[in-house]
Write an enzyme that holds these catalytic residues in place. Structure first.
Site, PDB file in Angstrom:
ATOM      1  N   HIS A 167       0.846  -1.202   0.000  1.00 33.58           N
ATOM      2  CA  HIS A 167       0.000   0.000   0.000  1.00 33.58           C
ATOM      3  C   HIS A 167       0.889   1.264   0.000  1.00 33.58           C
ATOM      4  CE1 HIS A 167      -3.214   2.720   1.049  1.00 33.58           C
ATOM      5  NE2 HIS A 167      -4.083   1.751   1.287  1.00 33.58           N
ATOM      6  N   GLU A 271      -0.433   1.133  -5.633  1.00 34.52           N
ATOM      7  CA  GLU A 271      -0.169  -0.079  -4.870  1.00 34.52           C
ATOM      8  C   GLU A 271      -0.155  -1.315  -5.767  1.00 34.52           C
ATOM      9  OE1 GLU A 271      -3.321  -0.211  -1.917  1.00 34.52           O
ATOM     10  OE2 GLU A 271      -3.572   1.949  -2.076  1.00 34.52           O
TER      11      GLU A 271
END
Ligand code: TA6
Length: 319
Positions: A167, A271
């Site tokens: 992330h 991500e």
């Protein structure tokens, strides 16, 4: 870097949490917290921070750190019954001093191997045994590479299924001057519209409002152009077909307690992820997923992306 300077240093970070600093000869560095197996800093040879970490980030377990590179495992977002983004980002990892053989480029000296295993507590919420090995490498040229190896160690014969994401919060100068290349014309699931499927129209992706999309089956290279800073990030990925793009914009940012009201202007999450088609591992099987990041001056021309190949520093062998 002086002779004595260490490529890998274990020290204390914020609130006394264990932290590893990786350094390379030209002066670039990265920092990793054992809490979350979480990269919280990646600096180039001029000492410029390339990742975004919120000024309001709480370095206090069990709250995940806001920014850097949280590891989402075994669940991306709220796609299941676990806490959002799974538990790996809120667990204490340990240093893996004796990892199984790993194909390594011998010029990489600044790296650390971490491991997370099931705990008896976690087995109650996710009834599986696993070994999650994470290698974080800072290449001599300043590239930041993360490789995950996840093995099913169940002894009851059961497979398990998971979704995953690195992330990554990139630090950008002004989000409204940023464009992302490599995702145009692709299908995506729009998290702001009940994960309905759409096709991206037009050229590169630009930002004028909240964005929360999962691009599906993307090319292996994505570029993030920070026009204002004249810097381009290149993200290369392997084993991770999808790519999530997220910026909360003003309203959502105000609703996130550990994010400053205006900080959304200086962050963009892109991500490497596996969301649409979860990964299933039988007992004894291992999965690998890799993300490599580079930051280059933006004399880099748009349109240079090619959809295949180009894993520079450490090749991934067959799982
Ligand atoms: O990756 C995008 C996303 O799933 C968004 O929906 C957004 O909520 C974000 O992650 C942050 O999640 P967090 O749980 O860290 O607040």
């Amino acid at each position: 870097m002086s002779e004595e300077t260490k490529y890998v240093e274990l020290c204390k970070g914020i609130n006394g949490l264990d932290k590893i600093i990786l350094r390379e000869v030209r002066g670039c560095s990265a920092e990793v917290y054992l809490f979350g197996g979480h990269v919280t800093s990646w600096k180039n040879e001029h000492g410029e921070e390339l990742l975004f970490v919120s000024n309001k980030a709480i370095f206090k377990p069990p709250k995940a750190i806001r920014g850097g590179i949280p590891i989402c495992f075994p669940q991306f977002s709220n796609l299941g019954s676990l806490e959002p983004h799974g538990f790996a980002r809120t667990r204490f990892w340990t240093i893996d001093n004796d990892p199984p053989p790993f194909p390594t480029n011998s010029s990489n000296k600044a790296f650390i191997d971490l491991i997370l295993k099931h705990s008896e507590e976690d087995v109650k919420i996710w009834p599986h045994r696993y070994e999650f090995r994470l290698r974080i490498t800072l290449g001599p040229g300043g590239d930041l590479m993360l490789t995950s190896r996840i093995r099913n160690t169940n002894t009851d014969g059961k497979s398990f299924t998971f979704t995953f994401a690195y992330h990554t919060y990139f630090h950008v100068t002004d989000i409204s001057e940023v464009r992302v290349e490599g995702l145009e014309t692709l299908d995506y699931l729009d998290n702001l519209k009940n994960r309905e499927r759409f096709t991206e129209q037009g050229d590169a992706i630009v930002f004028e409002s909240e964005v929360d999309k999962v691009y599906l089956s993307t090319p292996t290279k994505i570029a993030i152009l920070d026009h204002e800073r004249k810097r381009t990030f290149e993200l290369r990925k392997d084993g991770l077909p999808d790519a999530v793009v997220w910026n909360p914009w003003d309203k959502k940012a105000k609703a996130i307690p550990d994010l400053g009201d205006d900080e959304y202007k200086h962050m963009l999450c892109v991500e490497a992820a596996c969301v649409e088609k979860p990964i299933t591992l039988k007992p004894g099987e291992e999965w690998r997923g890799r993300q490599e990041l580079s930051a280059v001056p933006s004399s880099y021309c748009s349109g240079q992306l090619d959809p295949v190949g180009a894993f520079s520093s450490e090749e991934i062998g067959p799982a």
